[in-house]
Design an enzyme around this catalytic site. Sequence first.
Site, short mmCIF file in Angstrom:
data_model
loop_
_atom_site.label_atom_id
_atom_site.label_comp_id
_atom_site.label_asym_id
_atom_site.label_seq_id
_atom_site.Cartn_x
_atom_site.Cartn_y
_atom_site.Cartn_z
N THR A 1 0.95 -1.38 -0.07
CA THR A 1 0.15 0.04 -0.06
C THR A 1 0.69 1.21 -0.04
O THR A 1 0.49 2.21 -0.84
CB THR A 1 -0.80 0.12 1.32
OG1 THR A 1 -1.89 -1.10 1.28
CG2 THR A 1 -1.85 1.22 1.32
N CYS B 1 -8.05 -7.93 1.98
CA CYS B 1 -7.40 -6.96 2.68
C CYS B 1 -8.29 -5.63 2.17
O CYS B 1 -7.72 -4.44 2.72
CB CYS B 1 -6.20 -6.69 1.74
SG CYS B 1 -6.13 -6.94 0.19
N SER C 1 5.06 -6.53 -2.32
CA SER C 1 4.79 -6.67 -0.94
C SER C 1 5.01 -7.93 -0.35
O SER C 1 4.72 -9.16 -1.05
CB SER C 1 3.32 -6.47 -0.55
OG SER C 1 2.83 -6.78 0.89
N ALA C 2 5.95 -8.15 0.66
CA ALA C 2 6.60 -9.15 1.19
C ALA C 2 5.68 -10.22 1.65
O ALA C 2 5.96 -11.42 1.27
CB ALA C 2 7.36 -8.88 2.38
N HIS C 3 4.50 -10.16 2.14
CA HIS C 3 3.73 -11.15 2.77
C HIS C 3 2.86 -11.73 1.73
O HIS C 3 2.20 -12.63 1.98
CB HIS C 3 2.72 -10.71 3.88
CG HIS C 3 1.75 -9.74 3.47
ND1 HIS C 3 0.37 -9.94 3.58
CD2 HIS C 3 1.80 -8.40 3.16
CE1 HIS C 3 -0.29 -9.05 3.33
NE2 HIS C 3 0.55 -7.91 2.89
N GLN D 1 0.44 -8.94 -6.55
CA GLN D 1 0.19 -10.34 -6.68
C GLN D 1 1.21 -11.26 -7.35
O GLN D 1 0.71 -12.54 -7.55
CB GLN D 1 -1.29 -10.32 -7.21
CG GLN D 1 -2.32 -9.74 -6.36
CD GLN D 1 -2.46 -10.84 -4.97
OE1 GLN D 1 -2.55 -11.99 -5.16
NE2 GLN D 1 -2.92 -10.24 -3.92
N1 PLP Z 1 -2.13 -4.50 -4.36
C1 PLP Z 1 -2.66 -5.33 -4.60
C2 PLP Z 1 -2.91 -5.87 -5.89
C3 PLP Z 1 -2.87 -6.26 -3.51
O1 PLP Z 1 -3.37 -7.57 -3.62
C4 PLP Z 1 -2.64 -5.83 -2.24
C5 PLP Z 1 -3.03 -6.49 -0.66
O2 PLP Z 1 -3.90 -7.56 -0.88
C6 PLP Z 1 -2.10 -4.54 -1.99
C7 PLP Z 1 -1.59 -3.80 -3.27
C8 PLP Z 1 -1.59 -4.00 -0.77
O3 PLP Z 1 -0.58 -4.50 -0.19
P1 PLP Z 1 -0.37 -4.71 1.27
O4 PLP Z 1 -1.12 -5.31 2.23
O5 PLP Z 1 1.04 -4.84 1.63
O6 PLP Z 1 -0.45 -3.20 2.00
#
Ligand code: PLP
Length: 370
Positions: free
Chosen positions: A69, A320, A195-197, A175
């Site tokens: 994010t 999320c 994004s790491a997770h 993703q």
């Molecule tokens: N962008 C996409 C396509 C996502 O799927 C997600 C989270 O699911 C994010 C951004 C946000 O990432 P984060 O959870 O690391 O903030």
Amino acid sequence: MIYADNAAQCPPSREAIDAAVYAMNNSGNPSGLHSRSSVAARLLFEARRKVAAALGAQQSEIIFTASGTEADNLAIFNGAANGSRHKIIVFAAEHKAVLNSAKSFTRIFGGAVEYIPCLPSGTADLDALAKMADGDTALVSLMHANNETGVIQPVAEAARIAHSVGALFHTDAVQTAGHIPVSVRELGADMLSISAHKFGGIAGAGALWCRANLKLLPLISGGGQERGLRSGTEALSAVSAMGTALEQACSAMAQNAARVSAMRDNLQERLSDIAGVRFPGGDSVRLPGTLCAVFPGHNGEQTALMLDRAGICVSAGAACTTGDAGASHVLTAMGISPAEAECAVRFSLGAENTADEIEIIAEKVHEIIR
Ligand code: PLP
């Protein structure tokens, strides 16, 4: 317990956890002068080297952030501030991290957001983008793959359209990194978020790749970490785990993708005899593990809760998007009615799933829908 919600969060790999624990136990603040700080600086360097290598980028182009994010916000705010142009164009089915940061930018600084329509296939309509993009366009953002349907987007072509009018181009690869090949040069982007997770790291780390020579301004200012582009002491354990997890995910990618997509196809096949079922994006090229299924007449959240009671973790739409009840904007953008969109369930499989688990998931879904 069967875990089939990898698009929300992948289980961290053993090696990533070990890297995080090592960083916690052996390092100090990377900006210090003593020996524990030197260990930290080395771990930070190693993590940057691994992330850059995985993306085909230079180390100096990687900015560590706290999440996907944050990386998206950094990209959108900087891209939108490109020269004296007023327009930001984003895909209608983007994650809220992109949609809402584009809205925030225009609320604060003015300008307008326009949306690339989504075709019923789940793909961005690039003919429409070609008509929308003009000399007033500061930034185009199109995700590499959608988080609800898994549909892989025509990013390189969208980048060419953006560049043809002098706009910057960002792609959200949250993703895709670690799941399918991500090469910043081949995609032709100016900025790319991860994004790491989502690939076996731990939550609390993300990164923005920003092409060399593109001047950014920070959203978070302070002590000047990350070349002044993202101040604040680095979350070294999460960053270190991210480097390890991404390197590992990339080296096992081909093997995992083949096995996971075979399980996903099998699950789709096993669910396809349910009355009225449809699989949004099912005819498009998708991420290996993602399967979006709509069971008309059966609320998706209810189905997900009943599956949870049966020991199976899935999500109804995007996990999320906290507290955002109602129909998914992704599915409605594809032309699915809000009533049907509320009946969606997202199964997202990962390398740790087994063929036996797919059979159990299919049986339980049949039981619940019956
Ligand atoms: N962008 C996409 C396509 C996502 O799927 C997600 C989270 O699911 C994010 C951004 C946000 O990432 P984060 O959870 O690391 O903030």
